[in-house]
Scaffold this motif. Structure first.
Motif, short mmCIF file in Angstrom:
data_model
loop_
_atom_site.label_atom_id
_atom_site.label_comp_id
_atom_site.label_asym_id
_atom_site.label_seq_id
_atom_site.Cartn_x
_atom_site.Cartn_y
_atom_site.Cartn_z
N ARG A 112 -9.81 5.74 -1.97
CA ARG A 112 -10.27 5.41 -3.32
C ARG A 112 -11.68 5.91 -3.58
O ARG A 112 -12.15 5.87 -4.73
CB ARG A 112 -10.17 3.91 -3.56
CG ARG A 112 -8.73 3.44 -3.78
CD ARG A 112 -8.63 1.96 -4.07
NE ARG A 112 -7.27 1.58 -4.41
CZ ARG A 112 -6.89 0.35 -4.68
NH1 ARG A 112 -7.77 -0.64 -4.63
NH2 ARG A 112 -5.62 0.09 -4.99
N GLY A 113 -12.33 6.41 -2.55
CA GLY A 113 -13.64 7.03 -2.73
C GLY A 113 -13.58 8.39 -3.41
O GLY A 113 -14.61 8.93 -3.82
N HIS A 166 -3.64 7.59 -3.98
CA HIS A 166 -4.76 7.27 -4.86
C HIS A 166 -4.19 6.71 -6.17
O HIS A 166 -3.24 7.25 -6.73
CB HIS A 166 -5.58 8.54 -5.13
CG HIS A 166 -6.91 8.27 -5.74
ND1 HIS A 166 -7.06 7.92 -7.07
CD2 HIS A 166 -8.18 8.31 -5.21
CE1 HIS A 166 -8.34 7.76 -7.34
NE2 HIS A 166 -9.04 7.99 -6.23
N SER A 209 -17.10 7.87 1.92
CA SER A 209 -16.58 6.50 1.86
C SER A 209 -16.28 5.95 3.24
O SER A 209 -16.44 4.75 3.49
CB SER A 209 -15.33 6.43 0.95
OG SER A 209 -14.37 7.38 1.31
N LEU A 252 -17.97 2.57 4.99
CA LEU A 252 -17.17 1.50 5.60
C LEU A 252 -17.30 1.47 7.12
O LEU A 252 -16.62 0.68 7.78
CB LEU A 252 -15.70 1.68 5.22
CG LEU A 252 -15.36 1.46 3.74
CD1 LEU A 252 -13.96 1.97 3.42
CD2 LEU A 252 -15.49 -0.02 3.39
N ILE A 256 0.86 -1.18 0.00
CA ILE A 256 0.00 0.00 0.00
C ILE A 256 0.90 1.23 0.00
O ILE A 256 1.45 1.62 1.04
CB ILE A 256 -0.94 0.01 1.22
CG1 ILE A 256 -1.83 -1.25 1.21
CG2 ILE A 256 -1.80 1.28 1.24
CD1 ILE A 256 -2.75 -1.37 2.39
N ARG A 283 -5.20 -0.90 4.88
CA ARG A 283 -6.08 -1.40 3.82
C ARG A 283 -7.41 -0.65 3.83
O ARG A 283 -7.94 -0.27 2.78
CB ARG A 283 -6.31 -2.90 4.00
CG ARG A 283 -7.16 -3.55 2.92
CD ARG A 283 -6.46 -3.60 1.59
NE ARG A 283 -5.26 -4.42 1.63
CZ ARG A 283 -4.40 -4.51 0.64
NH1 ARG A 283 -4.59 -3.80 -0.47
NH2 ARG A 283 -3.32 -5.27 0.74
N THR A 284 -7.95 -0.42 5.03
CA THR A 284 -9.20 0.33 5.13
C THR A 284 -9.00 1.79 4.70
O THR A 284 -9.83 2.36 4.00
CB THR A 284 -9.76 0.27 6.56
OG1 THR A 284 -10.10 -1.08 6.87
CG2 THR A 284 -11.01 1.14 6.71
N GLN A 334 -6.90 2.83 2.56
CA GLN A 334 -6.80 2.81 1.10
C GLN A 334 -8.19 2.78 0.46
O GLN A 334 -8.45 3.49 -0.53
CB GLN A 334 -5.99 1.59 0.66
CG GLN A 334 -5.74 1.53 -0.84
CD GLN A 334 -4.98 0.26 -1.21
OE1 GLN A 334 -5.41 -0.85 -0.88
NE2 GLN A 334 -3.87 0.42 -1.91
N LYS A 335 -9.09 1.98 1.02
CA LYS A 335 -10.46 1.91 0.49
C LYS A 335 -11.16 3.27 0.64
O LYS A 335 -11.91 3.69 -0.25
CB LYS A 335 -11.25 0.83 1.23
CG LYS A 335 -10.79 -0.58 0.92
CD LYS A 335 -11.58 -1.60 1.74
CE LYS A 335 -11.11 -3.02 1.46
NZ LYS A 335 -11.83 -4.01 2.31
N ILE A 336 -10.92 3.95 1.76
CA ILE A 336 -11.54 5.26 1.97
C ILE A 336 -11.04 6.26 0.93
O ILE A 336 -11.82 6.98 0.31
CB ILE A 336 -11.26 5.77 3.40
CG1 ILE A 336 -11.95 4.86 4.43
CG2 ILE A 336 -11.76 7.21 3.56
CD1 ILE A 336 -11.58 5.18 5.87
#
Length: 224
Positions: free
Chosen positions: A206-207, A88, A171, A175, A69, A199-200, A202-204
């Protein structure tokens, strides 16, 4: 017109206009003196939520693109907590890895090496280029965007942080991770110094919606 009431984020149409302006197109402006930071600073601000002083201070040692990441380590703003922002994926699509290699070959240690400080701060030069000063038009004016709207709210380079905030708030809520939102914004509402679940985060991040999928640093360098 009223005195401005405060900053506001850019609208979707304004973002499209900014990231489709001459810096991200194929043609230079007459008498333009292009700098690499003109291309990267707005993108970094929009996709990381960093302030211009934080982003301009980024050393190559603050950037890890080799880990699973990749992250930016922002840590130079006195009022905002240090934090690691997952990069991003669109920044890589814009040529970030190639640009980092270029900076290394030029033997610079700072990512935005050609952004000079003024009065001890990088943000002063960035502000003048983006918003203008006096009779000098900034990038916003050259994109035909006002700095103050009819309600008296102001837009500036720091408005891109507000766009980042809007996106990651949504985002993070999806989550169910409000602490991640606080951490990514550098807010004291998150009391710890680190956030273990990258990891979380990263998901945020990517929003954040992609604006202008055709932007690339090499395209910027090739403008004529």
């Amino acid at each position: 017109m009223k005195t401005h009431l405060g900053r506001r984020p850019f609208t979707s149409m304004e973002l499209h206009t900014l990231f489709s302006g001459y810096v991200y197109g194929d043609d230079k402006q007459a008498r333009e003196q292009p700098k690499h930071w003109h291309f990267w600073l707005p993108l970094l601000a929009y996709y990381s939520g960093g302030f211009s002083d934080e982003l301009a201070s980024l050393a190559l040692s603050d950037i890890d693109i080799t880990s699973t990441i990749p992250v930016l380590h922002l840590h130079t703003h006195g009022k905002i907590k240090a934090r690691k922002i997952p990069i991003h994926p669109h920044l890589f699509a814009c040529g970030l890895s190639e640009y980092i290699d270029f900076v290394r070959t030029q033997q610079h240690s700072r990512l935005l090496f050609d952004l000079p400080a003024k009065s001890g701060r990088y943000s002063e030069k960035a502000r003048i280029w983006f918003s203008g000063e006096g009779e000098r038009a900034g990038y916003m004016q050259k994109c035909h965007l006002p700095t103050v709207d009819q309600q008296g709210h102001k837009t500036a380079l720091s408005s891109l942080r507000l766009n980042f905030e809007q996106s990651i708030r949504i985002s993070a809520m999806q989550l169910n991770c409000k602490p991640g939102f606080y951490y990514l914004m550098g807010l004291k509402d998150y009391p710890q110094d680190d956030f273990a679940d990258l990891r979380t985060l990263q998901k945020i991040v990517r929003g954040v919606r992609i604006v202008n999928a055709h932007s690339h640093w090499r395209r910027f360098c090739a403008r004529s």
